[in-house]
Write a protein that holds these residues in place. Sequence first.
Motif, PDB file in Angstrom:
ATOM      1  N   GLY A   1       5.836  12.750  -9.058  1.00 48.35           N
ATOM      2  CA  GLY A   1       4.743  13.652  -8.661  1.00 48.35           C
ATOM      3  C   GLY A   1       3.659  12.884  -7.763  1.00 48.35           C
ATOM      4  O   GLY A   1       3.988  12.222  -6.866  1.00 48.35           O
ATOM      5  N   ARG A   2       2.520  12.593  -8.476  1.00 42.95           N
ATOM      6  CA  ARG A   2       1.534  11.830  -7.920  1.00 42.95           C
ATOM      7  C   ARG A   2       1.795  10.353  -7.405  1.00 42.95           C
ATOM      8  O   ARG A   2       2.689   9.623  -8.473  1.00 42.95           O
ATOM      9  CB  ARG A   2       0.218  12.029  -8.479  1.00 42.95           C
ATOM     10  CG  ARG A   2      -0.950  11.455  -7.602  1.00 42.95           C
ATOM     11  CD  ARG A   2      -2.103  11.568  -8.800  1.00 42.95           C
ATOM     12  NE  ARG A   2      -2.276  10.972  -9.870  1.00 42.95           N
ATOM     13  CZ  ARG A   2      -2.410   9.687 -10.369  1.00 42.95           C
ATOM     14  NH1 ARG A   2      -3.082   9.073  -9.295  1.00 42.95           N
ATOM     15  NH2 ARG A   2      -2.311   9.119 -11.549  1.00 42.95           N
TER      16      ARG A   2
ATOM     17  N   SER B   1       1.907  16.574  -0.855  1.00 43.56           N
ATOM     18  CA  SER B   1       1.230  15.844   0.082  1.00 43.56           C
ATOM     19  C   SER B   1      -0.085  15.980   0.298  1.00 43.56           C
ATOM     20  O   SER B   1      -0.845  15.605   1.473  1.00 43.56           O
ATOM     21  CB  SER B   1       2.136  16.026   1.579  1.00 43.56           C
ATOM     22  OG  SER B   1       3.081  15.270   1.178  1.00 43.56           O
ATOM     23  N   SER B   2      -0.954  16.427  -0.606  1.00 44.82           N
ATOM     24  CA  SER B   2      -2.498  16.525  -0.585  1.00 44.82           C
ATOM     25  C   SER B   2      -2.976  15.124  -1.024  1.00 44.82           C
ATOM     26  O   SER B   2      -2.475  14.558  -1.765  1.00 44.82           O
ATOM     27  CB  SER B   2      -2.902  17.481  -1.694  1.00 44.82           C
ATOM     28  OG  SER B   2      -2.565  18.738  -1.387  1.00 44.82           O
ATOM     29  N   THR B   3      -4.018  14.613  -0.084  1.00 48.65           N
ATOM     30  CA  THR B   3      -4.291  13.199  -0.101  1.00 48.65           C
ATOM     31  C   THR B   3      -5.763  13.194  -0.740  1.00 48.65           C
ATOM     32  O   THR B   3      -6.516  14.280  -0.346  1.00 48.65           O
ATOM     33  CB  THR B   3      -4.291  12.543   1.219  1.00 48.65           C
ATOM     34  OG1 THR B   3      -4.933  13.139   2.248  1.00 48.65           O
ATOM     35  CG2 THR B   3      -2.924  12.436   1.674  1.00 48.65           C
ATOM     36  N   ASN B   4      -6.175  12.217  -1.245  1.00 41.86           N
ATOM     37  CA  ASN B   4      -7.540  11.800  -1.480  1.00 41.86           C
ATOM     38  C   ASN B   4      -7.860  10.483  -1.264  1.00 41.86           C
ATOM     39  O   ASN B   4      -7.042   9.578  -1.701  1.00 41.86           O
ATOM     40  CB  ASN B   4      -7.764  12.025  -3.130  1.00 41.86           C
ATOM     41  CG  ASN B   4      -9.268  12.427  -3.415  1.00 41.86           C
ATOM     42  OD1 ASN B   4     -10.050  12.623  -2.533  1.00 41.86           O
ATOM     43  ND2 ASN B   4      -9.594  12.170  -4.652  1.00 41.86           N
ATOM     44  N   TYR B   5      -8.945  10.191  -0.765  1.00 47.71           N
ATOM     45  CA  TYR B   5      -9.317   8.560  -0.704  1.00 47.71           C
ATOM     46  C   TYR B   5     -11.031   8.425  -1.307  1.00 47.71           C
ATOM     47  O   TYR B   5     -11.606   9.190  -1.335  1.00 47.71           O
ATOM     48  CB  TYR B   5      -9.382   8.365   0.854  1.00 47.71           C
ATOM     49  CG  TYR B   5      -8.129   8.805   1.664  1.00 47.71           C
ATOM     50  CD1 TYR B   5      -7.978  10.126   2.251  1.00 47.71           C
ATOM     51  CD2 TYR B   5      -7.176   7.496   2.005  1.00 47.71           C
ATOM     52  CE1 TYR B   5      -6.709  10.479   2.862  1.00 47.71           C
ATOM     53  CE2 TYR B   5      -6.249   7.990   2.539  1.00 47.71           C
ATOM     54  CZ  TYR B   5      -5.966   9.257   2.976  1.00 47.71           C
ATOM     55  OH  TYR B   5      -4.665   9.347   3.750  1.00 47.71           O
TER      56      TYR B   5
ATOM     57  N   ASN C   1       9.831  10.897   0.152  1.00 48.88           N
ATOM     58  CA  ASN C   1      10.356  11.388  -1.189  1.00 48.88           C
ATOM     59  C   ASN C   1      11.749  10.796  -1.262  1.00 48.88           C
ATOM     60  O   ASN C   1      12.265  10.419  -2.286  1.00 48.88           O
ATOM     61  CB  ASN C   1      10.265  12.834  -1.364  1.00 48.88           C
ATOM     62  CG  ASN C   1       8.961  13.310  -1.947  1.00 48.88           C
ATOM     63  OD1 ASN C   1       7.999  12.617  -2.183  1.00 48.88           O
ATOM     64  ND2 ASN C   1       8.552  14.398  -1.097  1.00 48.88           N
ATOM     65  N   ALA C   2      12.634  11.090  -0.278  1.00 43.87           N
ATOM     66  CA  ALA C   2      13.840  10.585  -0.265  1.00 43.87           C
ATOM     67  C   ALA C   2      14.094   9.167  -0.323  1.00 43.87           C
ATOM     68  O   ALA C   2      15.053   8.708  -1.074  1.00 43.87           O
ATOM     69  CB  ALA C   2      14.506  10.806   1.038  1.00 43.87           C
ATOM     70  N   LYS C   3      13.076   8.173   0.042  1.00 44.23           N
ATOM     71  CA  LYS C   3      13.304   6.905  -0.301  1.00 44.23           C
ATOM     72  C   LYS C   3      12.425   6.387  -1.763  1.00 44.23           C
ATOM     73  O   LYS C   3      12.364   5.315  -1.918  1.00 44.23           O
ATOM     74  CB  LYS C   3      12.479   6.103   0.926  1.00 44.23           C
ATOM     75  CG  LYS C   3      13.442   6.210   1.978  1.00 44.23           C
ATOM     76  CD  LYS C   3      13.035   5.470   3.304  1.00 44.23           C
ATOM     77  CE  LYS C   3      13.684   5.544   4.705  1.00 44.23           C
ATOM     78  NZ  LYS C   3      13.166   4.858   5.742  1.00 44.23           N
ATOM     79  N   LYS C   4      11.773   7.424  -2.161  1.00 46.09           N
ATOM     80  CA  LYS C   4      11.115   7.108  -3.512  1.00 46.09           C
ATOM     81  C   LYS C   4       9.786   6.251  -2.949  1.00 46.09           C
ATOM     82  O   LYS C   4       9.610   5.115  -3.628  1.00 46.09           O
ATOM     83  CB  LYS C   4      11.825   6.755  -4.533  1.00 46.09           C
ATOM     84  CG  LYS C   4      12.822   7.651  -4.762  1.00 46.09           C
ATOM     85  CD  LYS C   4      13.921   6.935  -6.206  1.00 46.09           C
ATOM     86  CE  LYS C   4      14.819   8.172  -6.443  1.00 46.09           C
ATOM     87  NZ  LYS C   4      15.688   7.683  -7.750  1.00 46.09           N
ATOM     88  N   ALA C   5       9.442   6.401  -1.955  1.00 40.07           N
ATOM     89  CA  ALA C   5       8.309   5.356  -1.194  1.00 40.07           C
ATOM     90  C   ALA C   5       6.996   6.061  -0.965  1.00 40.07           C
ATOM     91  O   ALA C   5       6.894   7.159  -0.652  1.00 40.07           O
ATOM     92  CB  ALA C   5       8.969   4.731   0.035  1.00 40.07           C
TER      93      ALA C   5
END
Length: 115
Positions: free
Chosen positions: A32-33, A55-59, A73-77
Amino acid sequence: QVQLVESGGGLVQPGGSLRLSCAASGSIAGIGRMGWYRQAPGKQRGVVATITSGSSTNYADSVKGRFTISRDNAKKAVYLQMNNLEPEDTAVYYCTQQSYGVDYWGQGTQVTVSS
């Protein structure tokens, strides 16, 4: 056993750029996050940026407009592009990935911004 492996840290001059990467290995699913945290000497670890499964982002306010978090997501990265770095960005940076309510952490990578 799940491991998060970070790379991309180092020494950079003020105004420079670095790109941090964090890839998961082992049996991890339903990620998830994802996020990046940092800890400077004598300070508590704090959030830098997070990205949800949608793909919602917070900074953090201190990095808005300079850092960009992204994921594959495919690379788990998860990645952190850091531009216009400042000495105050010097810290150990940790990635985290959440899977079914469990938070996994990387070992940390040092980022030093100095002339």
